[in-house]
Design a protein around this motif. Structure first.
Motif, short mmCIF file in Angstrom:
data_model
loop_
_atom_site.label_atom_id
_atom_site.label_comp_id
_atom_site.label_asym_id
_atom_site.label_seq_id
_atom_site.Cartn_x
_atom_site.Cartn_y
_atom_site.Cartn_z
N SER A 229 -6.73 -6.25 -4.78
CA SER A 229 -6.82 -6.40 -3.32
C SER A 229 -6.13 -5.25 -2.60
CB SER A 229 -6.21 -7.73 -2.88
OG SER A 229 -6.89 -8.80 -3.43
N ASP B 218 -8.29 -2.24 -3.01
CA ASP B 218 -9.47 -2.33 -2.13
C ASP B 218 -9.12 -1.80 -0.74
OD1 ASP B 218 -11.02 -3.48 -4.13
OD2 ASP B 218 -10.78 -5.54 -3.37
N GLY B 219 -7.97 -2.23 -0.20
CA GLY B 219 -7.55 -1.77 1.12
C GLY B 219 -7.32 -0.28 1.18
N HIS C 183 -8.96 6.62 -5.03
CA HIS C 183 -10.28 6.57 -5.68
C HIS C 183 -10.07 5.88 -7.02
CE1 HIS C 183 -14.15 7.76 -7.25
NE2 HIS C 183 -13.55 8.28 -8.30
N GLU D 14 0.83 -1.20 0.00
CA GLU D 14 0.00 0.00 0.00
C GLU D 14 0.87 1.25 0.00
OE1 GLU D 14 -3.95 -1.65 2.40
OE2 GLU D 14 -2.25 -0.86 3.52
N GLU E 198 -8.64 1.95 -0.81
CA GLU E 198 -9.91 2.65 -0.99
C GLU E 198 -10.70 2.65 0.32
OE1 GLU E 198 -12.45 3.23 -4.96
OE2 GLU E 198 -12.41 1.16 -4.23
N GLN E 199 -10.67 1.53 1.04
CA GLN E 199 -11.35 1.47 2.33
C GLN E 199 -10.74 2.45 3.33
OE1 GLN E 199 -11.05 -2.67 3.40
NE2 GLN E 199 -12.79 -3.27 2.12
N LYS E 200 -9.45 2.71 3.21
CA LYS E 200 -8.77 3.66 4.09
C LYS E 200 -8.94 5.09 3.62
CE LYS E 200 -5.48 0.19 5.54
NZ LYS E 200 -4.16 -0.38 5.45
N GLY E 201 -9.62 5.27 2.48
CA GLY E 201 -9.89 6.61 1.97
C GLY E 201 -8.70 7.28 1.31
N THR F 248 -6.72 10.31 -3.20
CA THR F 248 -7.70 11.26 -2.66
C THR F 248 -6.92 12.37 -1.96
OG1 THR F 248 -7.80 10.09 -0.57
CG2 THR F 248 -9.39 9.41 -2.26
#
Length: 149
Positions: free
Chosen positions: A71, A74-75, A83, A40, A77-80, A99
């Motif tokens: 995957s 996804d992580g 995008h 990440e 994006e979940q953490k903001g 973002t």
């Protein structure tokens, strides 16, 4: 000292420097606002440096299959921090961008690295700093040629 002894010494010095970079990355990745794993963190750095990218480019950068990058995305994006958006011209293409929060994370990481670089250069004279940079550029160029980056 032989070239092999100097090469071994260089290896130890490079390992020490790499540990310092890893510590800076870990501190920035696990800051008060977000916790990131190594993949990440690399994605945030890549997008922060190069701007929005297609998923395929992220996969190439990370040397992973696109489904594995999904995957990671996804992580993030979940953490903001990122995008994802489908291209208007080709719906198969997914663009990924940071973002505002992702940009802040990237900027914090870059500031931490810059502080480390300053501390490394600080004890050197200006002439020594220039010599170091010339030598590192030369080493980096030869290294790229060896591994075909």
């Amino acid at each position: 000292m032989t070239i092999d002894q100097r090469a071994a010494d260089l290896g130890l010095v490079v390992q020490d420097i790499m540990k310092q970079f890893q510590a800076v990355n870990a501190a920035a990745a696990n800051g008060p606002h977000v916790a990131l794993n190594q993949q990440e963190l690399r994605v945030v750095e890549f997008l922060g440096h190069d701007g929005s990218q297609m998923m395929r480019a992220l996969a190439d950068y990370l040397s992973l299959a696109v489904n594995s990058v999904t995957s990671v995305a996804d992580g993030l994006e979940q953490k903001g921090l990122i995008h994802r958006q489908r291209s208007e011209e080709d719906r198969r293409v997914v663009l990924v961008e940071l973002t505002e929060s992702g940009r802040e994370t990237y900027n914090a990481l870059e500031a931490s690295k810059l502080q480390l670089f300053r501390s490394m250069l600080g004890p050197l004279t200006i002439d020594e700093q220039e010599i170091l940079l010339v030598l590192f550029r030369k080493i980096a160029r030869v290294g790229r040629e060896q591994v075909q980056l």
